[in-house]
Scaffold this active site. Structure first.
Site, PDB file in Angstrom:
ATOM      1  N   TYR A 287       2.035  -5.029  13.205  1.00  0.00           N
ATOM      2  CA  TYR A 287       0.746  -4.545  12.573  1.00  0.00           C
ATOM      3  C   TYR A 287       0.010  -3.704  13.750  1.00  0.00           C
ATOM      4  O   TYR A 287      -0.279  -4.311  14.792  1.00  0.00           O
ATOM      5  CB  TYR A 287       0.140  -5.408  11.581  1.00  0.00           C
TER       6      TYR A 287
ATOM      7  N   GLU B 256       0.582  -1.238   0.170  1.00  0.00           N
ATOM      8  CA  GLU B 256       0.019   0.127   0.012  1.00  0.00           C
ATOM      9  C   GLU B 256       0.822   1.333  -0.059  1.00  0.00           C
ATOM     10  O   GLU B 256       0.307   2.264  -0.483  1.00  0.00           O
ATOM     11  CB  GLU B 256      -0.905   0.288   1.201  1.00  0.00           C
TER      12      GLU B 256
END
Length: 766
Positions: free
Chosen positions: A284, A9
């Site tokens: 994360y 991303e």
């Protein structure tokens, strides 16, 4: 050309991963989402199973074009977006937008950006999980349906340009309900008594009376009883105690602690955490799991033993208690636990250290305490004073970290008590009875609102920050500080056999970075609660989240879930448009003494205001805007009538009228065509000399701002701005080249600079 194309991303993530893979891998970024529902129109076919129509975002067309070229040339495309539902949806949208063949597309996930994690992911690819994609798709479609259908209702029934959202509206409701509880709260006074005794001729012992007195007379009577009393230690109790460490961070607890300890907003925490994740420094950052991998637990154990000693290590696994916790991710932790600090920008260092301390502390031994309670007998009264203290016998995890709380006024033990014996007589230094007042429920901070949303099962780790940002952007909630007010309280002191009664003052009610609902936020909330009970219901919102979870696990069809919701909701919208009254939050405050007409506070087309008279009257009603610190929910009749004293004519200065009024941006002095903001003064009491001071200050600022004006073209000016001199022409501003002296510029030179300036592209800013 590289055989393998890896798509992630963000460019930062791409850069980190590229360092771990060989020359056969090219890592490129999609820069986030590439496709979405178009901004205009519904783009959901309600007649055809709620099929959404997606389009490549205008600012991503070039990105898709470049990725398509690289994908066509590669032998294998690896979709390596984030491991949650949103990441899965981005991978699916990439597959669709790039028209990728199934046979040459692989999906990989990892929850930390380290070489072993990336290599392991490459060795264990999978296909895109359409259940996760559908859970995300269901959320997007449902939110579009709710926003698209509710917003026009608000335009018609409340005020133009308003919007509503499914989770955002519930978050506003939580804040509004808290505000109403604060408005309705009645503070109650009581008298708390504390004493300071002398132990063994020198040590001091602070003790409190467990009972509180309702009146100053009761407190005074008690102190009179104590005048001639003897004080002795009646009882000493010692018992072991312990404190256990908090679990490792989830998204929600990280947002809360970063707010309390570092002063970060929820959005700032997520931005900084994202940078740490993309640089490979933490795992994360969107997770509701408190689980740590065995590798992490072992690494933490080694770090604890090496730094503090084996007696401080106590490896353990934690279980997630949050309602409807999502996929089994890991908690947020450092990727390399042997590193207590990292390089980088200051806020990254601070947040990383917080995460490291929390992770390490979670794997450490409990802190062992010894708690002591001393009971002091009063010979002339039935009551007893009680002193609490604790001694830390073994620090355990407290050597590294202690979790903060949101409690604004905590009762704290005083620490270690002096040596005492049962039956020992004490000397009296003083007894103080102080008037205390009950506090209204605290307003939410961003972090405590996240905590409440999580407790109610509303939203998920990826939605907390955008929800809180959205309700502020829409003007339904404001984050602001509020100054405290002065309050009187009574103090009664017994010292050296004398009782002294005093009245003192204190500042109370100071608030910092708290969330306040705006008037429009409260009116919109009340309207939605009245007409759309389901949407605003906490249990309903939480049950929708559970249904998204069921879709993610393949236990429910996403369009069936939407269908079950949409039909009754659409009917509610139609009924509300047809039958509901316009919502203004109107409060009648009293009658105008001159005309006898009613005085109202309400929301008007341009915001909160007060009004004398009704729309149906022959004579047009009179209106006045509220001041910035006023609300239609709390303004008094007297305050409202004061607003009608504005505008005030103060007289003439330099042959121009001087008046005072309140406008859209607050109170101001008007001098001819000049407007001067009033910041410190009260518009109702400011007089001519002070107004002239403000006018002259503004004139001085204006004169210092103008460097040059040109008789032949008054539109062109050379001005002094916040960032230095610039050329102004109409509404456009132009930079002055460094080699030019702003004071020496001619009109021709200014026009040449304007002509040479790069032309700005027209179009809506994304």
């Amino acid at each position: 050309m590289a055989k393998n194309l890896v798509i992630v991303e963000s460019p930062a993530k791409a850069k980190t991963i590229e360092g771990f893979l060989g020359t056969e891998f090219l890592v490129k970024s999609s820069y986030g989402h590439v496709r979405d529902l178009p901004q205009k129109g519904l783009s959901v076919d309600v007649e055809n199973n709620f099929a959404p129509t997606y389009e490549v975002s205008p600012d991503k067309k070039q990105v898709i074009k470049e990725l398509k070229k690289l994908a066509d040339e590669a032998e294998m495309v690896w979709l390596a977006t984030d491991e949650d539902r949103e990441g899965e949806a981005i991978s699916w949208h990439l597959q669709e937008a790039l028209d990728l063949e199934q046979a040459k597309t692989k999906r990989i996930t990892f929850n930390e950006i380290t070489k072993p994690a990336i290599k392991a992911a490459i060795e264990q690819p999978r296909e895109i999980d359409l259940n996760l994609v559908n859970a995300q798709q269901a959320r997007r479609v449902l939110d579009r349906l709710v926003g698209f259908e509710l917003s026009p209702v608000l335009w018609k029934k409340v005020k133009p340009s308003l919007s509503a959202g499914r989770v955002q509206s519930v978050a506003v409701r939580i804040i509004v309900e808290r505000e109403r509880a604060i408005i309705d709260f009645k503070s109650k006074a009581s008298f708390r008594v504390s004493a300071v005794f002398i132990v063994g001729g020198k040590a001091l012992l602070k003790a409190d009376l467990p009972k509180r007195f309702d009146t100053d007379q009761e407190a005074l009577a008690f102190l009179n009883k104590c005048k001639d009393a003897n004080f002795t230690i009646a009882k000493l109790e010692t018992r072991p105690g312990k404190k256990s460490p908090a679990a490792p961070f989830t998204t929600s607890t990280l947002q809360q602690e970063a707010s309390r300890k570092l002063g970060f907003s929820v959005a700032q925490t997520m931005t900084v955490a994202q940078r740490l994740y993309e640089a490979g420094k933490i795992t994360y950052m969107r997770t509701d799991s408190v689980n740590l991998s065995d590798t992490a637990i072992n690494a933490a154990k080694d770090a604890i033993i090496n730094t503090y000693g084996s007696e401080y290590a106590n490896p353990k696994k934690y279980r997630t208690k949050a309602k409807g916790a999502q996929e089994a991710h890991e908690a947020i932790r450092p990727t390399y636990l042997q590193n207590p600090t990292v390089d980088g920008e200051r806020n990254e260092q601070r947040l990383y250290e917080l995460i490291w301390k929390r992770t390490i502390a979670s794997q450490m031994a409990d802190a062992m305490l010894e708690k002591t309670t001393a009971t002091v007998d009063i010979s002339t009264a039935e009551e007893n004073f009680v002193a609490h203290g604790e001694v830390l016998k073994f620090e355990g995890f407290l050597k590294v970290y202690l979790e903060s709380t949101d409690d604004e006024e905590e009762e704290k033990d005083q620490g270690m008590l002096p040596p005492m014996n049962v039956g020992e007589e004490l000397g009296l230094k003083e007894i103080v009875s102080r008037e205390r007042f009950t506090q209204h429920p605290p307003r939410f901070t961003e972090a405590s609102l996240v905590k409440r949303l999580e407790e109610q099962g509303i939203g998920r780790p990826s939605t907390y920050a955008p929800t809180i940002s959205t309700i502020q952007k829409r003007g339904y909630v404001e984050k602001k500080d509020r100054e405290g007010v002065e309050r009187k309280y009574k103090l009664i002191t017994l010292k050296e056999g004398n009782i002294v009664e005093e009245e003192k003052t204190e500042i109370t009610g100071t608030e910092k970075a708290k969330l306040f609902p705006t008037d429009i936020g409260m009116v919109v909330n009340d309207f939605l609660v009245d007409h759309f009970k389901n949407i605003l219901d906490y249990n309903f919102t939480a049950s929708v989240e559970k249904e998204f979870d069921e879709i993610a696990h393949g236990m429910m069809q996403w369009n069936e879930m939407i269908g079950k919701f949409y039909s009754p909701f659409h009917k509610e919208v139609e009924d509300t448009l047809e039958h509901s009254q316009k919502a203004t939050g109107e409060r009648e405050l009293g009658k105008d003494p001159e005309t006898g007409k009613p005085v109202y506070a309400r929301i008007g087309r341009f915001g909160p205001m007060v009004q004398i008279g009704d729309q149906s009257d022959e004579e047009k009603p009179r209106f006045a805007s509220l001041r910035k610190d006023q609300s239609i929910n709390t303004i008094t009749y007297e305050e409202a009538m004061d607003l009608f004293k504005l505008p005030r004519q103060l007289g003439e200065y330099e042959d121009k009228e001087v008046s005072v009024a309140i406008g859209k941006y607050g109170p101001y002095v008007r001098h001819g065509s000049m407007f001067v903001s009033i910041k410190e003064d009260d518009p109702l009491t400011i007089e001519m000399p002070r107004a002239i001071e403000l006018i002259e200050e503004k004139k001085k600022q204006e004169s210092e701002r103008i460097i040059q004006q040109f008789e032949h073209d008054p539109m062109v000016e050379v001005l002094n701005g916040r960032y230095g001199p610039y050329i102004s022409m109409g509404r456009k501003n132009f930079r002055i080249p460094k080699d030019k002296d702003p004071k020496a510029l001619t009109l021709e030179e200014c026009l040449a600079i304007i002509e040479a300036a790069p032309k700005t592209r027209k179009g809506r800013k994304k």
